[in-house]
Design a protein around this motif. Structure first.
Motif, short mmCIF file in Angstrom:
data_model
loop_
_atom_site.label_atom_id
_atom_site.label_comp_id
_atom_site.label_asym_id
_atom_site.label_seq_id
_atom_site.Cartn_x
_atom_site.Cartn_y
_atom_site.Cartn_z
N GLY A 133 0.36 -1.22 -0.10
CA GLY A 133 0.08 -0.16 0.27
C GLY A 133 0.61 1.64 0.27
O GLY A 133 2.23 0.55 -0.38
N PRO A 134 0.55 2.16 -0.05
CA PRO A 134 0.74 3.22 -0.20
C PRO A 134 1.79 3.64 1.00
O PRO A 134 2.06 2.91 2.21
N SER A 135 3.17 3.90 1.46
CA SER A 135 5.01 3.98 2.16
C SER A 135 4.70 4.51 3.26
O SER A 135 3.80 6.51 3.21
N PRO A 136 4.45 4.31 4.57
CA PRO A 136 4.06 4.82 5.78
C PRO A 136 5.01 6.54 5.58
O PRO A 136 5.58 6.49 5.33
N ARG A 137 4.54 7.00 6.79
CA ARG A 137 5.24 8.87 6.90
C ARG A 137 5.85 8.89 7.86
O ARG A 137 4.91 8.09 9.37
N VAL A 138 6.99 8.33 8.05
CA VAL A 138 8.00 8.48 8.79
C VAL A 138 7.86 9.74 10.49
O VAL A 138 8.47 10.96 9.17
N PRO A 139 7.46 10.62 10.96
CA PRO A 139 6.74 11.64 11.58
C PRO A 139 7.78 12.61 11.98
O PRO A 139 9.54 12.00 12.24
N ALA A 140 7.71 13.50 12.72
CA ALA A 140 8.94 14.41 13.36
C ALA A 140 9.15 14.18 14.43
O ALA A 140 8.37 14.10 15.77
N LEU A 141 10.11 13.05 15.16
CA LEU A 141 10.15 13.51 16.55
C LEU A 141 10.22 13.79 17.38
O LEU A 141 11.82 14.79 17.26
N LYS A 142 9.88 14.03 18.93
CA LYS A 142 10.07 15.03 19.77
C LYS A 142 11.00 14.60 20.53
O LYS A 142 11.26 13.71 20.78
N LYS A 143 11.24 15.93 21.15
CA LYS A 143 12.47 15.47 22.48
C LYS A 143 11.45 15.99 23.38
O LYS A 143 10.46 16.63 23.39
N PRO A 144 11.93 15.34 24.35
CA PRO A 144 13.08 14.53 24.93
C PRO A 144 12.59 13.04 24.77
O PRO A 144 11.71 12.99 23.98
N PHE A 145 14.07 12.31 24.18
CA PHE A 145 13.77 10.99 24.80
C PHE A 145 13.64 9.64 26.23
O PHE A 145 14.57 10.61 27.16
N PHE A 146 12.93 9.91 26.54
CA PHE A 146 12.36 9.33 27.41
C PHE A 146 12.77 7.15 27.69
O PHE A 146 11.28 6.58 26.35
N VAL A 147 12.70 6.79 28.16
CA VAL A 147 13.45 5.35 28.48
C VAL A 147 12.53 4.75 29.06
O VAL A 147 12.92 5.42 31.00
N ALA A 148 11.85 4.00 28.87
CA ALA A 148 11.31 3.21 30.52
C ALA A 148 11.68 1.60 30.53
O ALA A 148 10.93 0.88 29.77
N CYS A 149 12.59 1.82 31.63
CA CYS A 149 13.51 -0.44 31.04
C CYS A 149 12.65 -1.21 31.52
O CYS A 149 12.06 -1.25 33.32
N GLY A 150 11.77 -1.96 31.50
CA GLY A 150 11.23 -3.53 32.11
C GLY A 150 11.88 -4.31 32.21
O GLY A 150 11.69 -5.58 32.21
N SER A 151 13.12 -4.93 31.30
CA SER A 151 13.52 -5.46 30.86
C SER A 151 15.29 -5.90 32.02
O SER A 151 15.59 -4.81 32.09
N VAL A 152 14.99 -7.01 32.05
CA VAL A 152 16.52 -7.43 32.74
C VAL A 152 17.32 -8.33 32.03
O VAL A 152 18.53 -8.76 32.47
N ASN A 153 17.19 -8.08 30.73
CA ASN A 153 18.44 -9.06 29.83
C ASN A 153 19.89 -7.96 30.54
O ASN A 153 19.85 -7.05 30.26
N PRO A 154 20.81 -8.65 30.68
CA PRO A 154 22.39 -8.41 30.06
C PRO A 154 22.25 -7.40 29.05
O PRO A 154 23.08 -6.33 28.87
N VAL A 155 21.72 -7.77 27.69
CA VAL A 155 22.09 -6.65 26.37
C VAL A 155 21.46 -5.31 26.97
O VAL A 155 22.06 -4.67 26.22
N THR A 156 19.94 -5.51 26.89
CA THR A 156 18.95 -4.36 27.37
C THR A 156 21.07 -3.49 28.75
O THR A 156 20.25 -2.12 28.79
N ARG A 157 20.95 -4.23 29.39
CA ARG A 157 21.38 -3.53 30.60
C ARG A 157 22.60 -3.35 30.05
O ARG A 157 22.77 -1.68 30.57
N ARG A 158 23.58 -3.47 29.15
CA ARG A 158 24.82 -3.49 28.99
C ARG A 158 24.60 -1.75 28.09
O ARG A 158 25.22 -0.49 27.46
N GLN A 159 23.32 -1.58 26.91
CA GLN A 159 22.56 -0.13 26.68
C GLN A 159 22.33 0.88 27.62
O GLN A 159 22.25 2.03 27.01
#
Length: 422
Positions: free
Chosen positions: A223-249
């Protein structure tokens, strides 16, 4: 009419699979209601992704939920069903694949578990994470759902008596009934499997987000290609993962200057804290910090070297399942408080439980995927109190250490691009 139903066992999995179709312009929705009326779906909707939330339930319950959803979809003339599975083979995979087969009255089901783009491959029936057998990887040490076997047939055999047939790449189909487990080590392998199956062979099949991209091409859903929006600041992360890969990030982002706030055990696990003055003050401080710094992390992981949530929970008789649910619920309610307090940000949720809890907290039952910002990193949105909120989702166990820093830069880049255009 819905042409394809994807049944996933958690939210991030639903999104990273659904986005394969949305990115090609197919009208796609991700929902959380197993009783959804497939026959009454909105006109023009091509792909429906159901988050059945069966990852953490008993195998018998997972079987029942998936079978009922598949039966109702087939009764509503949905042409194709794709059973999305976790790319690390966690959850009730055997029970759920059997449920799809029983719902359709099928004696065969192609299963392609590999996701080569994030280094998850299958060789001689052994599932590998970065070249390591999955049971020996970080997923074998997962505190909530450890993967105990690396051979796919053994994982499936724990929950179903359906025979498992190992399929090497290019091997002729002998017609043997059972779950057909395909080896794959590259995207080219996935494409070759798709050609081998053809459209008729793929109408009922299973795998993770890797083979979903091939499914999108097989079904010619565009279908029509999706439009990628302008993303707002701030960038806010909510982390519920205990995986070591995510913790390194998270560690990498903190070292790069991201303010990082870790919830204490009593804050994560005592619902009464959410109604306290201390909580209100903390929310106000996080909101102020996010707006001033442009980035912020709210982290449910314990502080290294400090008494953790496990000991705190044990003293109160809470089991691991109760801990998982309570932490997710707390994060969801805190994020709603931030939104109600005026946070207008690009949000990132790591872990499907976190995103689902946020949706529950704000009373939203459907998301619309937009595109992938990175492999397995999905941009989606929902509307809450008249405002559109863009959410970036990612499951815990993959991505480079600098991922969050790169995503934060997207908010700056897209914002500048929008200002230049205006």
């Amino acid at each position: 009419m819905v042409k394809l139903l994807i049944i996933a066992d958690d939210f991030t999995g639903a999104l990273d699979t659904g986005v394969q179709f949305a990115a090609r312009g197919a009208a796609t929705r991700v929902i959380t209601d197993p009783a959804f009326d497939f026959a009454g779906a909105e006109p023009g909707l091509q792909v429906l992704v159901l988050d059945a939330e069966t990852r953490h339930v008993a195998p018998e319950q997972a079987y029942a939920v998936v079978r009922q959803a598949a039966e109702r979809a087939l009764a509503a003339n949905v042409e194709c069903i794709y059973k999305k599975t976790d790319s690390a083979l966690r959850g009730n995979i055997g029970a759920e694949l059997a449920a799809v087969m029983d719902a359709a009255g099928a004696d065969r089901l192609p299963f392609i578990p590999a996701f080569p783009k994030i280094h998850r491959t299958t060789k001689n029936g052994i599932h590998l994470i970065d070249g390591v057998p999955v049971a020996q990887s970080v997923f074998g040490q997962d505190p909530f759902e450890p993967v105990r076997y690396s051979r796919v047939a053994e994982i499936l055999g724990e929950q179903t008596a359906v025979p498992v047939v190992q399929r090497s790449l290019g091997e002729p189909d002998t017609g043997t009934p059972g779950i057909q487990v395909f080896d794959a080590a590259s995207d080219d392998d996935l494409v070759q499997i798709g050609r081998q199956l053809g459209l008729s062979g793929a109408r009922l099949c299973a795998g993770c987000a890797g083979f979903a991209a091939v499914m999108a091409d097989l079904l010619d859903l565009t279908g029509p290609s999706p439009r990628v929006p302008a993303l707002k600041k701030p960038f806010f992360v909510a982390c519920g993962s205990v995986n070591p890969v995510t913790r390194r990030q998270l560690d990498f982002a903190e070292q790069a200057g991201f303010p990082r706030f870790r919830l204490l055990p009593e804050e994560k696990l005592l619902p009464a804290w959410l109604e306290s003055g201390d909580c209100a003050a903390r929310v106000e401080h996080w909101l102020k910090t996010a707006n001033e710094k442009g980035v912020c992390i709210l982290d449910s992981n314990d502080l290294p070297g400090q008494p953790g949530a496990g000991a705190f929970a044990a003293e109160r008789g809470m089991d691991l399942q109760q801990v998982r649910v309570q932490i997710s619920d707390t994060l969801g309610r805190l994020m709603r408080r931030l939104l109600d307090g005026g946070l207008e940000a690009t949000l990132m949720c790591t872990g499907g439980d976190t995103l689902l809890a946020l949706m529950g907290a704000v009373g939203v039952a459907a998301l619309t995927p937009v595109c992938e910002l990175d492999t397995g990193v999905v941009l989606t949105y929902f509307v809450y109190r008249g405002k559109t909120h863009y959410i970036i989702s990612k499951s815990g166990g993959f991505g480079e250490p600098d991922l969050m820093c790169r995503l934060a830069k997207l908010t700056e880049t897209r914002r500048m691009q929008k200002e230049e255009i205006s």
